[in-house]
Write a protein that holds these residues in place. Structure first.
Motif, PDB file in Angstrom:
ATOM      1  N   ASN B 207       0.819  -1.215   0.000  1.00 16.84           N
ATOM      2  CA  ASN B 207       0.000   0.000   0.000  1.00 16.84           C
ATOM      3  C   ASN B 207       0.853   1.265   0.000  1.00 16.84           C
ATOM      4  OD1 ASN B 207      -2.345  -1.568   0.022  1.00 16.84           O
ATOM      5  ND2 ASN B 207      -2.207  -1.820   2.246  1.00 16.84           N
ATOM      6  N   SER B 208       2.024   1.198   0.647  1.00 15.64           N
ATOM      7  CA  SER B 208       2.907   2.360   0.652  1.00 15.64           C
ATOM      8  C   SER B 208       3.453   2.613  -0.747  1.00 15.64           C
ATOM      9  CB  SER B 208       4.064   2.144   1.633  1.00 15.64           C
ATOM     10  OG  SER B 208       3.550   1.894   2.928  1.00 15.64           O
ATOM     11  N   LEU B 209       3.718   1.509  -1.486  1.00 18.77           N
ATOM     12  CA  LEU B 209       4.129   1.684  -2.878  1.00 18.77           C
ATOM     13  C   LEU B 209       3.025   2.324  -3.699  1.00 18.77           C
ATOM     14  CD1 LEU B 209       6.040  -1.613  -3.845  1.00 18.77           C
ATOM     15  CD2 LEU B 209       6.957   0.713  -3.921  1.00 18.77           C
ATOM     16  N   SER B 210       1.766   1.958  -3.382  1.00 15.86           N
ATOM     17  CA  SER B 210       0.623   2.581  -4.064  1.00 15.86           C
ATOM     18  C   SER B 210       0.616   4.079  -3.854  1.00 15.86           C
ATOM     19  CB  SER B 210      -0.684   2.013  -3.517  1.00 15.86           C
ATOM     20  OG  SER B 210      -1.079   0.906  -4.254  1.00 15.86           O
ATOM     21  N   ILE B 211       0.847   4.482  -2.607  1.00 13.19           N
ATOM     22  CA  ILE B 211       0.908   5.916  -2.296  1.00 13.19           C
ATOM     23  C   ILE B 211       2.009   6.578  -3.128  1.00 13.19           C
ATOM     24  CG2 ILE B 211       1.468   7.594  -0.479  1.00 13.19           C
ATOM     25  CD1 ILE B 211      -1.250   6.453  -0.035  1.00 13.19           C
ATOM     26  N   ARG B 212       3.198   5.908  -3.143  1.00 16.73           N
ATOM     27  CA  ARG B 212       4.327   6.466  -3.885  1.00 16.73           C
ATOM     28  C   ARG B 212       3.951   6.730  -5.341  1.00 16.73           C
ATOM     29  NH1 ARG B 212      10.014   3.192  -4.679  1.00 16.73           N
ATOM     30  NH2 ARG B 212      10.502   3.969  -2.609  1.00 16.73           N
ATOM     31  N   TYR B 213       3.325   5.736  -5.974  1.00 17.36           N
ATOM     32  CA  TYR B 213       3.095   5.885  -7.410  1.00 17.36           C
ATOM     33  C   TYR B 213       1.904   6.766  -7.722  1.00 17.36           C
ATOM     34  CZ  TYR B 213       7.075   3.088  -8.300  1.00 17.36           C
ATOM     35  OH  TYR B 213       8.364   2.689  -8.348  1.00 17.36           O
ATOM     36  N   ASN B 214       0.929   6.806  -6.825  1.00 14.75           N
ATOM     37  CA  ASN B 214      -0.163   7.744  -7.055  1.00 14.75           C
ATOM     38  C   ASN B 214       0.331   9.178  -6.948  1.00 14.75           C
ATOM     39  OD1 ASN B 214      -2.721   6.401  -7.658  1.00 14.75           O
ATOM     40  ND2 ASN B 214      -2.303   5.293  -5.746  1.00 14.75           N
ATOM     41  N   LEU B 215       1.215   9.376  -5.971  1.00 16.71           N
ATOM     42  CA  LEU B 215       1.757  10.725  -5.808  1.00 16.71           C
ATOM     43  C   LEU B 215       2.616  11.105  -7.018  1.00 16.71           C
ATOM     44  CD1 LEU B 215       1.484  12.852  -3.639  1.00 16.71           C
ATOM     45  CD2 LEU B 215       3.580  11.989  -2.580  1.00 16.71           C
ATOM     46  N   ARG B 216       3.304  10.107  -7.543  1.00 21.09           N
ATOM     47  CA  ARG B 216       4.129  10.339  -8.730  1.00 21.09           C
ATOM     48  C   ARG B 216       3.271  10.897  -9.867  1.00 21.09           C
ATOM     49  NH1 ARG B 216       8.319   8.653  -7.143  1.00 21.09           N
ATOM     50  NH2 ARG B 216       9.045   6.672  -7.919  1.00 21.09           N
ATOM     51  N   ALA B 225      -4.995  10.371  -9.275  1.00 20.80           N
ATOM     52  CA  ALA B 225      -4.180  10.202  -8.078  1.00 20.80           C
ATOM     53  C   ALA B 225      -5.000  10.468  -6.829  1.00 20.80           C
ATOM     54  CB  ALA B 225      -2.967  11.131  -8.142  1.00 20.80           C
ATOM     55  N   ARG B 226      -5.775  11.551  -6.891  1.00 17.31           N
ATOM     56  CA  ARG B 226      -6.525  11.924  -5.695  1.00 17.31           C
ATOM     57  C   ARG B 226      -7.536  10.854  -5.322  1.00 17.31           C
ATOM     58  NH1 ARG B 226      -9.357  16.810  -7.063  1.00 17.31           N
ATOM     59  NH2 ARG B 226     -10.866  15.342  -7.946  1.00 17.31           N
ATOM     60  N   ASP B 227      -8.238  10.331  -6.308  1.00 18.18           N
ATOM     61  CA  ASP B 227      -9.235   9.294  -6.025  1.00 18.18           C
ATOM     62  C   ASP B 227      -8.583   8.082  -5.374  1.00 18.18           C
ATOM     63  OD1 ASP B 227     -10.977  10.990  -7.151  1.00 18.18           O
ATOM     64  OD2 ASP B 227     -11.276   9.848  -9.021  1.00 18.18           O
ATOM     65  N   ASN B 228      -7.471   7.654  -5.932  1.00 19.47           N
ATOM     66  CA  ASN B 228      -6.802   6.479  -5.376  1.00 19.47           C
ATOM     67  C   ASN B 228      -6.302   6.726  -3.963  1.00 19.47           C
ATOM     68  OD1 ASN B 228      -7.149   4.772  -7.544  1.00 19.47           O
ATOM     69  ND2 ASN B 228      -5.287   5.493  -8.575  1.00 19.47           N
ATOM     70  N   ILE B 229      -5.672   7.887  -3.786  1.00 23.06           N
ATOM     71  CA  ILE B 229      -5.083   8.171  -2.481  1.00 23.06           C
ATOM     72  C   ILE B 229      -6.162   8.292  -1.409  1.00 23.06           C
ATOM     73  CG2 ILE B 229      -3.875   9.980  -1.167  1.00 23.06           C
ATOM     74  CD1 ILE B 229      -2.114  10.350  -3.708  1.00 23.06           C
ATOM     75  N   THR B 230      -7.220   8.998  -1.738  1.00 25.06           N
ATOM     76  CA  THR B 230      -8.263   9.170  -0.720  1.00 25.06           C
ATOM     77  C   THR B 230      -8.911   7.834  -0.406  1.00 25.06           C
ATOM     78  OG1 THR B 230      -9.746   9.849  -2.499  1.00 25.06           O
ATOM     79  CG2 THR B 230      -8.765  11.607  -1.166  1.00 25.06           C
ATOM     80  N   ARG B 231      -9.015   6.965  -1.397  1.00 30.00           N
ATOM     81  CA  ARG B 231      -9.577   5.630  -1.144  1.00 30.00           C
ATOM     82  C   ARG B 231      -8.677   4.863  -0.156  1.00 30.00           C
ATOM     83  NH1 ARG B 231      -8.371   1.211  -4.130  1.00 30.00           N
ATOM     84  NH2 ARG B 231      -7.510   2.572  -5.749  1.00 30.00           N
TER      85      ARG B 231
END
Lengths: 1208, 573
Positions: B207-216, B225-231
């Motif tokens: 999940n931390s990798l998910s955060i990394r790549y969404n932020l990327r 990115a916002r939808d994924n991160i907020t989810r």
């Protein structure tokens, strides 16, 4: 070993001294006369020749003789017998008394007869001479003659140019017809072809190279292959390094993309593979070539050598014959030759005489400063750890503080004169010494013959501390049992060993440090390489981390020992007069052990040195049989044969060593136990393989003028998948002798046309079908397996090589002038290429696959002649020429390039693109103005800092050379006068290039003589506009491709400018243009960088540095001419030898491998353009990178040798 | 007839020999049969090789680009961006090799029907493909690793599709790991050098990798990115993250052989021009950390061996090593210095155009300051490339070891996650920026064994949170020590830290934004590469690549051409 040889020599002398006793003592009663004669034979050493029938009805005799001469003894015991004798040389000939004639007084006999050649053609003009008389006759146009002979027992001598002289004793016959054999008729020579079958050369539809054993040993060579150089067309031999290094032999161009293209060697039926892959490395930077297997062969044991050049000739040897076959027949005892002892001894001194030369104008340093360039009162310093660059000028009387001057002074700050030492290289090396002694004993009669021999070779290399030794033991014998059964065997045992073999490449390679020794230092100061009082612990060095070449030479020891046994047993049975069968089993087995000891003191192994031990074994067994039927029907002769072979081979390899750099637990203890477990590098592997084969062939001949050969073979290999395991390949060849069909007149002796087409299939190495995991080094205690990065193809197909050749053999003037010409074309397709790089994004970084079509096409010519031939003089000359082009025609879909090698640190690589020739060398491409309409066309485009720019060699595909020669030419001359003969062999390689990494590195270090002589443009001190105008007018100096030159020089007098920092007059700059760009970066124009504007003038040393990325400046022409062999031999006259009871003796002086000329003129031998490496990059497993040289710069030598041969 | 018998005997022998089966003969006795291996033996390979591939760059060349370290010998590729297509051939090859091993682990996991190894394979696949997209942009993805299916020349996929694919994989991995932690068969926890078979930690990593790549992707496709991160942030139970230093994805080098030893170790190499010796601290990082009295500097760097001391009272050419007494914050200290006269200092400044640095503690080399004689930096007595420099900070001595507790491959740190969360909060997508910023600093200090220094550090000048992205990213850059690839990617997307000093040695006036596509692809996969190259955006810096007369499109393969991720963002330059 020299003492041993001496002892052997003495004992032989004694044996022969016992033989020629002049007096005999016989005391026998009532024994057959034969027993008496046998006794005389034993005591006198004379051999007896007689017809056994003569003794059939004789009564026993009684003889009592004491201390009488042989003649007296014979007179005595024959006086009452119907026998008489003559003594000829050392033979006693017993014959029947012919009372009728013996009592007749001498009378003239009228002799007539006809002289014909072997084809029963009359020879006119033959001189028929009575020996020891003045009378002679000449044959007429029908070949007949008439001569009157004064009495019987006279000898008639028949002689005619181009034919062997023949003598006939005139008995009481009045008609003597003579068949003269052609003297110089190599076209009718018998050659040993595939499977050891002897054939008349005229019947062959393909070209073979053949070398007589005596031509191989006239000038001794440590590796027998060196003796072939220049003698056979179509063959390229390269000695890759100093004595004992691998010697490469490539026949008709290498067409294999998977292997090293070395031919198969077959020694008396024993197949012996010889590869270039015997490089082993223990420790860091210590790759050592332990020499290829064929070097185990003793040249003295060779009777003859036949080189089967193409698949046509080699089809019967199967898979491994694709690169050609060298069939070697070793010496054996001859039938009825009698007991014979051959002794041979020779010694060669290799005297170094020409060395790679460095510039000898400047000591190391970043700038060529003089006392005038520095603040008054400053002492010039030449720090010991500065070993590169162009610094203080040498031999100008300047003083500087330097390493160890005055010698061993405690205060290093005493300035001493800066003096050059141009002879460092010369002072370092030794005169090499090679000594070979051999003895063989042989004998033969009707029932059996044998030969046993021993040879010892020792070599001390030019590089101090290096050596090479070899002992060969050979035993061959043949026995007949009954009338039809023959059993023969041939067993060879070779020990090769060395205490210290030199390393190549960079690292422990001694020559690297010799040549990089700063030229202000005398290399001999390092000769006593231990620091006094700290022997075995501390090495005398230039600075911390520097290496001492004497230490490396004497203390880094790469030893090896190879024990090799090969031989065969063979049984032949003549079942019917026309049907014979043969069964043979042969074996080649070697055990090699390499041991490396690196003591503390080598910079690459700082942790107490390094140690490693490797064991390699190889076993190959071949079992074959052959059934042969020959017959003739009317004009047709035919031989039909069928046979089979099973080859089984097994190789093992075990090695243990310290991980490079990680070292040993304590210094100077050389055992595996002294390696800490985490620092131990270990491996083991073994593999096996078998090929089963069946084959059949037919040789058809019609009236000695048309010959047709057909062969067919099927192999089954264990390395291929079941469905593709079996592969069949045929061949056919035709020979037409036109001179036998049409009368071409007396001047034309032979016209032969020949042609052949053949295929050879090939398999691959074991275990190529299925992937296994690789075991990586563990991570702590965790196991790490990885998927192989190489893709395996489970359905590999066999390779297929198809060759076509046409040629002609011509002979004129009784074959005193001969010509051979051959055109060949070899298509090698479907090759099993291993480790072909593919996009790693595909999941594998390399693959094994069937692909490619490589075409080798070329011409071979040989012109031979006997320009001079008389009673005393004889001169034969033979010139051969070869031109071969090897082209890559196809690869697999998606693959367009095949790597050969890539030397990352050298900036060059060799690969081959589809459609190009193999051997290309690539380097980065300098970016230049490519618009032909631009006034700056060809000018280098510089970056904003005034530096050259480049496109990578891979993308630019920028070819800068090719390591294959355009053609090679060899010339052999043999001139003899009475008992003297002078032999010369020359070798000329024309065209081709090689990349010298030595030159590149020394150039970058600022010490290459060539670089400062050739690369700096001396603009005569011009500046400003005058300079830029002059450069524009002379733009050819820097605009052509691969010319990378800068303007300037190391001093003001040599074209240098005042450098930007004002320190010295070594300023220089790259001429070219700097692009002007718009906001998006596009080029809109050029600013000249030609000395008129704001050029930054860097120190010259810096220019060498910035051109480091353009290795093409160190790609040099590879053309050379070498004197391969020169010898002067004197055969002692028979009469003299008889007195000392010796059958034959010759003394010769010789020299070899003298470089006569190179185009590159840098004193590097282009033949040595090989780098030893343990990385088999590109073409897997090839440990010799051809076309590149890296400190492989042994000096050129002037060998002086002497050889003595004695036969008892 | 006796002879006939002998021949028959031989022939019989020949036939007997031939009976040996050709099939049996071709079974490799030396390799490891894949059917007897289990997926855990591949797991160690995939983890360690993935981590070390990225660490080699993050502690190596990219650390030079990100101005944390510099080299003073053979430094063209390190300090000066002197790259070309062959420079990163090895990185590309390693990443795809890791993917190949990861794919093989998936095959073995499917064979064994094992969810843990399935998830581990998905996570490691995402990690490696993520770096491929980050370094190069478009790359083989959907057709990659399929040579066994007959695809030797895979096409290039759009960079966005790669990111999307790995986010899907990470989502799937999280789902696979959502069962009770005890219900997984991890086979041998010793093989899992990352988490010893701890399922929850693997889940946090995914999940931390998910955060990394969404932020990327956030600057390029904000809503995605916002939808994924907020989810993810909205369901912390379903999507646990790495928030504690003990959970971060890092593993120690074991040093039991060369390949498991820290990259700059000098075991077996006392050559004074080793990787360790030629690598020096960079002034950009040193000065930034000195500004904040950062305690981590002492863990990462050595103090200068012999500080320089200018004594204008001495003769112009005075140059001697002697004790000097300093008054440091009221305390008198005697330090062995090299004391120089003004003339010595002036001559140096005139020759090299940089000032002499008289720091008594830490000194870094200026980034890409000159191409000539870098080893002479700060009046060094060194006369050859890559030797120790007594007047410049070397790396901490532990970096010459094969193993040490702090010598780790740091794949994803807790600090990074907290910095990400701080940035997300600053964007207004939820969370508390200040808290996450401080947690980030705290976990970073924890990670380097400096837990007790946290309170002190937080009050140093410039450290208290000032609510700017620049401060977050600058602190994140410091915390990225030995893992600077992430800092490079952050700099690309944000322009922070705002590196200004680019010396004359640099190949271009600005820092590059990508790696060159490797030579291996240029030659072996040229057609597919040429189809992808037009997707790179030319810039005025990429235009300076040499013109290639044969294939003009190859010129786009530049480290200064912009990949899709940066196109239209106006960042970093």
């Amino acid at each position: 070993m020299k003492i041993t040889a001496f002892v052997i020599l003495i004992s032989i002398m004694q044996v022969s001294a016992n033989v020629p006793a002049q007096k005999v003592t016989i005391n026998k009663t009532n024994v057959p006369l034969k027993v008496i004669l046998d006794e005389i034979r034993k005591q006198s050493g004379y051999d007896f020749i007689f017809d056994a029938n003569l003794f059939k009805h004789l009564e026993p005799v009684t003889v009592n003789l004491k201390e009488v001469t042989v003649e007296n003894a014979l007179d005595n015991c024959l006086k009452d017998q119907p026998l008489t004798y003559t003594i000829d040389d050392k033979f006693v000939i017993i014959k029947a008394k012919n009372t009728t004639y013996s009592r007749v007084t001498v009378k003239d006999i009228s002799v007539t007869g006809k002289v014909v050649d072997e084809n029963n053609k009359a020879i006119p003009g033959v001189i028929v001479k009575i020996q020891d008389a003045q009378t002679a006759a000449v044959t007429g146009s029908d070949g007949t003659y008439h001569i009157v002979v004064p009495g019987e027992n006279k000898v008639l001598v028949f002689s005619f140019l181009g034919y062997q002289q023949q003598s006939v004793v005139v008995g009481n016959s009045a008609v003597i017809d003579v068949v003269l054999k052609e003297q110089y008729n190599k076209l009718n020579e018998v050659v040993v072809t595939a499977l050891g079958i002897k054939r008349e050369e005229k019947s062959l539809g393909y070209s073979v190279g053949k070398i007589d054993g005596k031509d191989l040993v006239r000038v001794p060579q440590e590796n027998v292959l060196n003796g072939i150089t220049g003698k056979v067309s179509g063959v390229t031999i390269n000695q890759t390094g100093p004595t004992g290094s691998s010697v490469s032999m490539v026949i008709r161009g290498g067409t294999s993309l998977a292997g090293d293209n070395q031919p198969l060697f077959v020694i008396d039926g024993v197949p012996v593979s010889s590869t270039l892959n015997n490089v082993v490395q223990v420790g860091s930077g210590n790759p050592v070539d332990y020499g290829n297997a064929i070097s185990d062969l003793n040249p003295e044991d060779i009777e003859s050598m036949t080189i089967l050049k193409g698949p046509s000739a080699a089809a019967l040897y199967g898979s491994r014959a694709g690169a050609g076959v060298v069939v070697i027949t070793t010496k054996s005892g001859k039938k009825n030759q009698g007991f014979r002892v051959d002794l041979s001894t020779n010694t060669v001194f290799d005297i170094p005489y020409k060395f790679y030369e460095k510039q000898n104008l400047f000591a190391p340093g970043t700038r060529p400063i003089t006392p005038d360039d520095v603040l008054p009162g400053t002492v010039l310093d030449l720090p010991a750890n500065v070993t590169t660059g162009m610094g203080i000028p040498l031999d100008k009387g300047y003083y500087a503080t330097q390493w160890r001057r005055p010698e061993y002074a405690n205060d290093p700050l005493v300035p001493t004169p800066v003096v050059g030492h141009p002879d460092n290289f010369k002072n370092f090396v030794n005169t090499g010494l090679t000594s070979t002694n051999s003895i063989s004993l042989s004998n033969g009669n009707e029932q059996m013959n044998y030969r046993v021999g021993v040879t010892n070779m020792t070599n001390q290399g030019i590089i101090p501390g290096t050596d090479l030794n070899r002992n060969n033991f050979t035993a061959a014998g043949q026995f007949r049992s009954g009338k039809n059964f023959t059993f023969s065997t041939n067993i060879n045992y070779t020990q090769s060993w060395a205490n210290n073999r030199p390393a190549g490449n960079r690292g422990t390679n001694v020559l690297q440090y010799v040549i990089q020794m700063p030229n202000n230092i005398d290399i001999r100061e390092f000769e006593k390489y231990w620091v006094p009082g700290k022997e075995g612990q501390e090495v005398v060095r230039l600075y911390d981390g520097a290496d001492n070449p004497y230490f490396l030479a004497h203390e880094v020891k790469n030893a090896f020992r190879r024990d090799r046994v090969y031989g065969n047993i063979k049984a032949e049975y003549q079942i019917l007069p026309k049907l014979s069968a043969m069964v043979r089993m042969s074996m080649d087995n070697f055990f090699e052990r390499q041991e490396t000891k690196i003591p503390q003191g080598y910079s690459g192994e700082p942790n107490n040195g390094a140690y490693g031990l490797g064991n390699t074994t190889n076993y190959e067994r071949n079992t074959d049989f052959l059934i042969k039927w020959n017959d003739q029907i009317k004009g047709f002769t035919y031989t039909i044969s069928a046979g089979g072979n099973e080859m089984y081979t097994k190789a093992t390899d075990i090695s243990n060593s310290s991980i490079p750099g990680r070292g040993l637990i304590s210094a100077n203890v050389f055992t595996i136990n002294n390696i800490a477990p985490q620092n131990l590098l270990f491996s083991s592997a073994w593999s096996q393989k078998a090929i089963q084969s069946l084959y059949a062939f037919a040789n058809l001949g019609w009236k000695d003028r048309v010959f047709l050969d057909l062969t067919a073979r099927n192999d089954w290999s264990s390395t291929l998948p079941k469905n593709n395991r079996s592969y069949f390949y045929p061949s056919a060849s035709l020979s037409l002798l036109l001179d036998k069909m049409v009368d071409l007149g007396p001047k034309v002796s032979q016209v032969k046309l020949r042609g052949g087409v053949a295929q050879v299939g090939n398999d691959t190495s074991p275990y190529q079908l299925l992937s296994t995991y690789d075991a990586l080094d563990p991570w702590g205690t965790a196991t790490r397996y990885a998927k192989s990065g190489t893709m395996r193809v489970p359905n590999l197909k066999p390779e297929q090589e198809t060759s076509v050749e046409f040629g002609t053999d011509l002979g004129f003037f009784q074959n005193r002038l001969t010509f051979e010409g051959t055109f060949f074309n070899v298509n090698n397709r479907n090759q099993i290429v291993q480790n072909q790089p593919i996009p790693s994004s595909s999941g594998y970084s390399s693959t094994n696959l069937n692909m490619g079509l490589v075409q080798s096409r070329g011409w071979e010519f040989t012109v031979g002649g006997t320009p001079i031939k008389s009673d005393n003089w004889n001169w034969t000359l033979n010139i051969n020429m070869t031109r071969t082009r090897v082209t890559l025609k196809e690869l697999a879909p998606g693959i367009t390039r095949l790597p050969i090698w890539n030397e990352a640190s050298a900036g060059s690589a060799s690969w081959v693109n589809v459609g190009e020739q193999i051997g290309n060398i690539y380097s980065p491409q300098m970016v230049r103005v490519t618009d032909p309409t631009s006034p700056y066309y060809g000018y280098p485009i510089l970056d904003a800092n005034g530096h050259w720019t480049s496109i990578s060699r891979e993308v630019a595909n920028h070819k800068t050379g090719n390591f294959n020669p355009d053609f090679i030419m060899g010339a052999n001359s043999l001139l003899s006068y009475k008992n003297f003969s002078l032999n010369l062999t020359l070798d000329w390689r024309f065209g081709g290039q090689f990349f010298s990494d030595t030159e590149r590195r020394l150039r970058n270090n600022g010490v290459s003589k060539r670089a400062y002589e050739k690369e700096a443009i001396d603009a005569g001190g011009r500046t400003g506009k005058a300079l830029s105008d002059w450069l524009k007018a002379n733009s050819g100096l820097f605009t052509s491709d691969d010319v990378i030159r800068f303007v300037g020089g190391p001093t003001q007098g040599m074209g240098g400018y005042h450098a930007a920092d004002g320190i010295a007059w070594d300023g220089s700059f790259a001429p070219g243009v700097i692009p002007q760009r718009d906001a998006s970066g596009k080029i809109t124009g050029y600013i000249e960088h030609l000395g008129e504007g704001a050029e930054t003038k860097w120190g010259i040393f810096r220019q060498y540095d910035t051109s480091w990325n353009f290795p093409q400046v160190s790609i040099l022409p590879a053309d050379f001419v070498k004197l391969r062999e020169a010898s002067l031999t004197y055969n002692l006259p028979k009469k003299l030898l008889e007195k000392i009871r010796v059958k034959g003796m010759s003394i010769s002086v010789f020299t070899r491998n003298i470089m006569l000329w190179t185009k590159a003129k840098v004193n590097i031998d282009p033949e040595r353009a090989y780098v030893t490496t343990t990385e088999g990059d590109g073409r897997r497993g090839i440990q010799m990178r051809q076309g590149m040289e890296e400190f492989n710069i042994e000096p050129w030598v002037m060998p002086v040798g002497a050889k003595l041969n004695v036969t008892f | 007839m006796k002879a006939y018998g002998i021949i028959l005997f031989f022939l019989t022998g020949l036939i007997l020999v031939s009976c040996k089966k050709l099939d049996e003969m071709n079974i490799d006795p030396n390799g490891i049969d894949p059917s007897i291996a289990n997926p855990s033996q591949l797991l160690t390979t995939v983890i360690t090789r993935s981590g070390t591939t990225v660490t080699e760059l993050g502690f190596g060349q990219i650390s030079g680009v990100m101005q944390q370290t510099q080299e003073d010998g053979w430094s063209g590729g390190y300090n000066d961006f002197g790259w070309q297509s062959s420079s990163h051939d090895g990185t590309w090859k390693s990443l795809y090799q890791n993917l190949s091993d990861s794919k093989e682990m998936m095959r073995k996991a499917n064979e064994a029907n094992n969810d843990f190894f399935r998830a581990a394979s998905l996570i490691m696949t995402a990690y490696n493909f993520g770096h491929i997209a980050d370094f190069w942009g478009d790359a083989p993805y959907s057709e990659a690793l399929r040579n066994d299916d007959g695809i030797m020349n895979p096409k290039y996929d759009a960079q966005f599709n790669i990111y999307k694919g790995i986010l899907d994989d990470l989502e799937q991995a999280n789902a696979l790991l959502s069962k009770a932690p005890g219900s997984y068969n991890t086979i041998n926890n010793g093989q899992d050098v990352l988490y010893s078979g701890d399922i929850t930690k693997w889940r946090r990593f995914a999940n931390s990798l998910s955060i990394r790549y969404n932020l990327r992707l956030s600057a390029k496709d904000q809503s995605f990115a916002r939808d994924n991160i907020t989810r993810i942030l909205g369901a912390p139970d379903k999507y646990p993250l790495i928030t504690a230093a003990a959970d971060e994805a890092a593993f120690a080098y074991t040093g039991n052989n060369p390949s498991s030893s820290w990259p700059t170790n000098i075991v077996g190499n006392t050559d004074l021009s080793s990787e360790y010796h030629r690598r020096k601290m960079c002034s950009t990082l040193v000065e930034e950390m000195r500004k904040h009295n950062d305690p981590r500097l002492g863990v990462w760097a050595n103090k200068v061996e012999t500080p320089l001391h200018l004594d204008e009272s001495k003769p112009e050419n005075y140059d001697n090593i002697e004790d000097v007494v300093f008054n440091i914050e009221g305390v008198s200290a005697t330090i062995k210095c090299r004391v120089i006269g003004k003339g010595v200092a002036d001559a140096y400044v005139q020759k090299y155009g940089v000032p002499v640095n008289y720091n008594l503690d830490y000194i870094g080399m200026p980034p890409n300051w000159t191409k000539l004689s870098l080893f002479a930096y700060n009046i060094s007595p060194a006369t050859y490339q890559g030797r120790p420099n007594p007047h410049c900070s070397m790396l901490n001595s532990m970096y010459q070891l094969a193993l040490a507790p702090q010598l780790k491959s740091r794949m994803l740190s807790a600090a990074e996650v907290h910095f990400d969360l701080a940035e997300i909060a600053l964007k207004g997508w939820g969370g508390n920026a200040k808290m996450e910023y401080e947690n980030a600093i705290r976990t970073s200090l924890e990670s380097w064994g400096l837990t007790s220094n946290y309170t002190m550090y937080l009050v140093q000048p410039g450290v208290p949170f000032d609510n700017t992205l620049e401060q977050i990213i600058t602190q994140k850059w410091i915390a990225s020590w030995s893992a600077t690839c992430e800092a490079w990617f952050d700099w690309r997307r944000t322009g922070f830290p705002n590196f200004k000093t680019v010396g004359v040695g640099a190949k271009r006036d600005v820092i590059p934004v990508r790696l060159y596509y490797p030579a291996n692809e240029e030659t072996a996969n040229a057609d597919k590469l040429r189809q992808a190259l037009p997707n790179l955006e030319e810039t005025m810096y990429s235009q300076q690549e040499p013109d290639n007369a044969t294939y003009p499109v190859m010129k786009r393969n530049s480290a200064w051409a912009k990949m899709w991720l940066l196109q239209g963002t106006g960042k970093p330059w």
